[in-house]
Structures are given as C-alpha cells and as structure tokens.
Design a protein around this motif. Structure first.
Motif, PDB file in Angstrom:
ATOM      1  N   MET A   1       6.688  12.894  -2.349  1.00  0.00           N
ATOM      2  CA  MET A   1       7.439  14.131  -2.202  1.00  0.00           C
ATOM      3  C   MET A   1       8.930  13.821  -2.031  1.00  0.00           C
ATOM      4  N   ARG A   2       9.744  14.709  -2.610  1.00  0.00           N
ATOM      5  CA  ARG A   2      11.194  14.499  -2.552  1.00  0.00           C
ATOM      6  C   ARG A   2      11.766  14.873  -1.186  1.00  0.00           C
ATOM      7  N   ASP A   3      13.051  14.496  -1.017  1.00  0.00           N
ATOM      8  CA  ASP A   3      13.833  14.903   0.138  1.00  0.00           C
ATOM      9  C   ASP A   3      14.614  16.145  -0.329  1.00  0.00           C
ATOM     10  N   PHE A   4      14.683  17.167   0.513  1.00  0.00           N
ATOM     11  CA  PHE A   4      15.343  18.404   0.099  1.00  0.00           C
ATOM     12  C   PHE A   4      16.476  18.764   1.067  1.00  0.00           C
ATOM     13  N   ALA A   5      17.478  19.503   0.560  1.00  0.00           N
ATOM     14  CA  ALA A   5      18.558  19.981   1.430  1.00  0.00           C
ATOM     15  C   ALA A   5      18.910  21.407   1.039  1.00  0.00           C
ATOM     16  N   ASP A 101      -1.454  25.013   1.795  1.00  0.00           N
ATOM     17  CA  ASP A 101      -0.354  24.057   2.031  1.00  0.00           C
ATOM     18  C   ASP A 101      -0.673  22.728   1.361  1.00  0.00           C
ATOM     19  N   ALA A 102      -1.901  22.235   1.637  1.00  0.00           N
ATOM     20  CA  ALA A 102      -2.328  20.950   1.073  1.00  0.00           C
ATOM     21  C   ALA A 102      -2.394  21.046  -0.452  1.00  0.00           C
ATOM     22  N   LYS A 103      -2.888  22.172  -0.948  1.00  0.00           N
ATOM     23  CA  LYS A 103      -3.049  22.350  -2.394  1.00  0.00           C
ATOM     24  C   LYS A 103      -1.700  22.356  -3.105  1.00  0.00           C
ATOM     25  N   ARG A 104      -0.672  22.940  -2.472  1.00  0.00           N
ATOM     26  CA  ARG A 104       0.659  22.935  -3.110  1.00  0.00           C
ATOM     27  C   ARG A 104       1.178  21.506  -3.278  1.00  0.00           C
ATOM     28  N   ARG A 105       0.938  20.668  -2.269  1.00  0.00           N
ATOM     29  CA  ARG A 105       1.327  19.257  -2.417  1.00  0.00           C
ATOM     30  C   ARG A 105       0.564  18.611  -3.571  1.00  0.00           C
ATOM     31  N   LEU A 106      -0.710  18.930  -3.660  1.00  0.00           N
ATOM     32  CA  LEU A 106      -1.537  18.394  -4.741  1.00  0.00           C
ATOM     33  C   LEU A 106      -0.981  18.820  -6.105  1.00  0.00           C
ATOM     34  N   VAL A 107      -0.681  20.122  -6.238  1.00  0.00           N
ATOM     35  CA  VAL A 107      -0.224  20.648  -7.536  1.00  0.00           C
ATOM     36  C   VAL A 107       1.103  20.004  -7.952  1.00  0.00           C
ATOM     37  N   VAL A 108       1.987  19.766  -6.982  1.00  0.00           N
ATOM     38  CA  VAL A 108       3.253  19.096  -7.313  1.00  0.00           C
ATOM     39  C   VAL A 108       2.970  17.699  -7.862  1.00  0.00           C
ATOM     40  N   GLU A 109       2.076  16.968  -7.209  1.00  0.00           N
ATOM     41  CA  GLU A 109       1.823  15.596  -7.644  1.00  0.00           C
ATOM     42  C   GLU A 109       1.149  15.557  -9.019  1.00  0.00           C
ATOM     43  N   ILE A 255      -1.507   6.899  -2.709  1.00  0.00           N
ATOM     44  CA  ILE A 255      -0.577   5.777  -2.865  1.00  0.00           C
ATOM     45  C   ILE A 255       0.693   6.221  -3.589  1.00  0.00           C
ATOM     46  N   ARG A 256       0.513   6.946  -4.705  1.00  0.00           N
ATOM     47  CA  ARG A 256       1.690   7.329  -5.487  1.00  0.00           C
ATOM     48  C   ARG A 256       2.578   8.306  -4.730  1.00  0.00           C
ATOM     49  N   ASP A 257       1.983   9.269  -4.034  1.00  0.00           N
ATOM     50  CA  ASP A 257       2.804  10.241  -3.303  1.00  0.00           C
ATOM     51  C   ASP A 257       3.538   9.564  -2.152  1.00  0.00           C
ATOM     52  N   THR A 258       2.856   8.645  -1.479  1.00  0.00           N
ATOM     53  CA  THR A 258       3.484   7.990  -0.327  1.00  0.00           C
ATOM     54  C   THR A 258       4.622   7.075  -0.786  1.00  0.00           C
ATOM     55  N   ILE A 259       4.438   6.359  -1.898  1.00  0.00           N
ATOM     56  CA  ILE A 259       5.533   5.539  -2.432  1.00  0.00           C
ATOM     57  C   ILE A 259       6.697   6.447  -2.832  1.00  0.00           C
ATOM     58  N   ASP A 260       6.372   7.569  -3.455  1.00  0.00           N
ATOM     59  CA  ASP A 260       7.400   8.521  -3.899  1.00  0.00           C
ATOM     60  C   ASP A 260       8.234   9.017  -2.714  1.00  0.00           C
ATOM     61  N   THR A 261       7.540   9.390  -1.631  1.00  0.00           N
ATOM     62  CA  THR A 261       8.231   9.879  -0.436  1.00  0.00           C
ATOM     63  C   THR A 261       9.074   8.756   0.171  1.00  0.00           C
ATOM     64  N   ALA A 263      10.402   6.288  -1.341  1.00  0.00           N
ATOM     65  CA  ALA A 263      11.580   6.071  -2.189  1.00  0.00           C
ATOM     66  C   ALA A 263      12.639   7.147  -1.925  1.00  0.00           C
ATOM     67  N   ALA A 264      12.178   8.389  -1.694  1.00  0.00           N
ATOM     68  CA  ALA A 264      13.116   9.489  -1.442  1.00  0.00           C
ATOM     69  C   ALA A 264      13.932   9.246  -0.176  1.00  0.00           C
ATOM     70  N   PHE A 265      13.345   8.493   0.764  1.00  0.00           N
ATOM     71  CA  PHE A 265      14.027   8.246   2.031  1.00  0.00           C
ATOM     72  C   PHE A 265      14.536   6.808   2.158  1.00  0.00           C
ATOM     73  N   GLY A 266      14.551   6.084   1.030  1.00  0.00           N
ATOM     74  CA  GLY A 266      15.158   4.752   1.035  1.00  0.00           C
ATOM     75  C   GLY A 266      14.273   3.627   1.538  1.00  0.00           C
ATOM     76  N   PHE A 267      12.952   3.874   1.683  1.00  0.00           N
ATOM     77  CA  PHE A 267      12.048   2.805   2.131  1.00  0.00           C
ATOM     78  C   PHE A 267      11.411   2.069   0.948  1.00  0.00           C
ATOM     79  N   ALA A 268      11.632   2.560  -0.243  1.00  0.00           N
ATOM     80  CA  ALA A 268      11.117   1.897  -1.442  1.00  0.00           C
ATOM     81  C   ALA A 268      12.167   2.111  -2.531  1.00  0.00           C
ATOM     82  N   PRO A 269      12.223   1.224  -3.542  1.00  0.00           N
ATOM     83  CA  PRO A 269      13.255   1.377  -4.574  1.00  0.00           C
ATOM     84  C   PRO A 269      13.127   2.702  -5.327  1.00  0.00           C
ATOM     85  N   ALA A 270      14.262   3.247  -5.744  1.00  0.00           N
ATOM     86  CA  ALA A 270      14.278   4.541  -6.432  1.00  0.00           C
ATOM     87  C   ALA A 270      13.384   4.531  -7.677  1.00  0.00           C
TER      88      ALA A 270
END
Ligand SMILES: [Zn+2]
Ligand SMILES: [Zn+2]
Ligand SMILES: [Zn+2]
Length: 334
Positions: A1-5, A101-109, A255-261, A263-270
């Motif tokens: 999941m991305r970081d939002f502002a 709530d959970a389903k919306r996260r699923l649909v995004v991924e 795995i993919r969503d957690t790596i994505d998140t 990366a959004a917060f700088g803990f994994a390469p973009a």
C-alpha cells in the motif's frame, strides 16, 4: 500500500481516511489514480461532476469514488458484494464494514497486479462475488464455490476470531488473510487455465480433484502430518491441494503488499513496489531477496514491542517453488 498525503494541507493520510484529521477536508480514494484525493472544489481536487462518493460511505465506511457516469452507485469494491446483513443487525453491520475494509485492500492489490476482476454482471455463473453473512441465526461456512466467496461475519468479532485462531493452533488469522485466501480459490479457476499449467500445478500441489470431504475429515481427525513444515506454508495447507494453492496465493499477496508498503516508507527499494510487476524467475528471486531480510527485521521489531511475530511463517524450498508458480501466473497476465 502507498503512503498518502492530504493535497490541501500535506497531512499524512491512511488508506481508510475519509476526512483529513488536520484540515477537515473530505477525502476519497480513486482506484483509477491509486490515490487519496480531496473532494470538493478547492485546489488539487476532484469535482462532483466527475466523481461521486460510493453509496456505502456510511454503511461500510467506504471512502471510494465512483465515476459520475457509472450506472452503479457503488464503487468497484462494494459492487463485488452480492449479499450483506440487514441494516438493523448492528453487530453484523460492524463486522461487514470491517470485512469491506479488508476487501478494499484486496481489490487494490489485485488491480496493482493487473489480475482480471470479473464480476457477476459480466459472468453470471463464474464471476467473482462476495456473500458476507452473519452466522448468528443460521450456520455459515466461509469458503469459495464457482466465484462466490462466502465469509462468516462472526470472523469480524476480534474475540471470536482470536479464540478460533488459538483453538486451531494457527499463528495468524485475520479478515484480510481470509479474503486473500478465498480469492486464491477463485484465481485458481482463472489462472490455471490450460493443460500445461494444470500439469505443473499437479507436480507442485497434487491433484486438485482429490476428494474434498475425505480430506477435511482426515485433517480434523488426524491433524497435519509430522514434518509438514518442510513442504507447506501452513498446517491448513496440508489438508488438500486446493487449500495449499489458496494458502500459497494468500502468502504471495501478503508478501507483495508488505514489500510495497515497506518501499513506500523507505524500508525497501522503490523498485520493489507493485507498480512494477517484477516478472520472470529473476523478478521472483528479487522479491524473495528483499522479503527475507525485511520480514526478519519486522519480526524483531514486533518482539521489541512484546508482540508476536508480524509474519510467523518460514518459507522452505518447496514452498518457494509453489510461490514462484503463483508469481509466474500472476505476472504473466500483467
Ligand atoms: Zn488536510
Ligand atoms: Zn464502496
Ligand atoms: Zn480454502
């Protein structure tokens, strides 16, 4: 999941926010833009002629937008739900909102992975749809059949779900895990669609047509076979080849969503984010190379707070092979 502002005041926002807690601007999620945007007619925003809020804003806490010219008054996630509890069942409605709530996260991924999401309107007999049902008055079995995913909303009750988790000796049990697992059954029918893929499936997981009831009976009377940890991601996966696939598919999404998140917060390469599909064996190796040190550190961080591990699983060679097969199928359609 991305970081939002917030585009109005810059306040950091979570995926679930429908209002900016700093400036009070109404916020909505656009699946097209994969972004949270300020709704209204001030700067940097969406205007009401282009979009409307999903009709489930209050019933399901849905903060998603619907295109103004869309004939449905529900967003891309809510419209996948075919049955929900009645408005006067307050307890079930709360669990329904949590499940959405959970389903919306699923649909995004699924959208990020570019997996086809075919609803019942396009495919009335096999399209994806959800029955979110309360088991308070009649029994409900969580599962999947011909595109229909049934979720027992009792799982939305934290105490009940935690009791089940402990009684079944599971290290992890969440609503997001449930919707990812059940969707895995649906994507088996979509992705394993030719004899070559089915042949590979049988090599890795076994015969998908193995007698299901006999498998359930065996699993609940004898439990998982000794040494299952060498070949399966969870003890539940040992029950039946179809369950092994669904568990593996769910883990691929975890795995993919957690790596994505991360990366959004700088803990994994973009470059690790979901907007790049990372196809092929090299892409899979790269994901695992990123995942193992990341999840080790996240587990250690959880332990620093006295929590159990964030990802309480190990990935032995045979499980990695199964995950790689899921990866091949998911990225081949991208
Ligand atoms: Zn703001
Ligand atoms: Zn919605
Ligand atoms: Zn299953």
């Amino acid at each position: 999941m991305r970081d939002f502002a917030c585009s109005h005041c810059g306040q950091q926002l979570a995926f679930e926010n429908s209002v900016c807690l700093s400036c009070g601007s109404p916020i909505a999620y656009s699946l097209t833009d994969r972004n949270l945007i300020v709704v209204g007619d001030t700067d940097g925003v969406v205007d009401a002629d282009t979009f409307r809020m999903c009709a489930n804003l209050h019933t399901a806490r849905c903060n998603w937008l619907v295109d103004a010219d869309d004939p449905s008054d529900l967003c891309a996630s809510c419209r996948l739900t075919r049955t929900r509890p009645s408005d006067d069942d307050a307890e079930a409605m709360e669990a329904y909102a949590d499940t959405e709530d959970a389903k919306r996260r699923l649909v995004v991924e699924l959208t990020e992975l570019d997996l086809p999401i075919t609803g019942r309107a396009e495919d009335p007999t096999g399209g994806l749809t959800f029955d979110l049902l309360s088991s308070r008055f009649s029994p409900v079995v969580t599962g999947h059949e011909d595109g229909v995913i049934t979720i027992d909303l009792a799982e939305g009750d934290d105490v009940h779900r935690e009791q089940l988790r402990v009684s079944m000796d599971e290290p992890y049990r969440t609503l997001l895990g449930h919707v990812r697992h059940e969707t895995g059954h649906y994507y088996f029918t979509v992705l394993v669609d030719d004899p070559e893929k089915l042949k590979r499936f049988r090599e890795l997981f076994g015969d998908p047509d193995t007698d299901y009831q006999a498998a359930i009976d065996r699993h609940y009377s004898e439990g998982a076979p000794t040494g299952w940890e060498d070949d399966y991601v969870s003890s539940y996966a040992t029950m039946h080849p179809a369950e092994d696939w669904a568990e593996t598919f769910a883990h691929y999404l975890h795995i993919r969503d957690t790596i994505d998140t991360a990366a959004a917060f700088g803990f994994a390469p973009a470059g690790a984010t979901l907007d790049r599909s990372q196809p092929g064996p090299a892409g899979f190796d790269r994901l695992i190379e990123l995942w193992l040190p990341l999840v080790w550190s996240l587990n250690m961080i959880n332990r620093s707070m006295g929590h159990t591990d964030l990802y309480p699983f190990v990935l032995p060679g045979p499980v990695l092979e199964k995950l790689e097969f899921v990866h091949e199928l998911c990225t081949a359609t991208a």
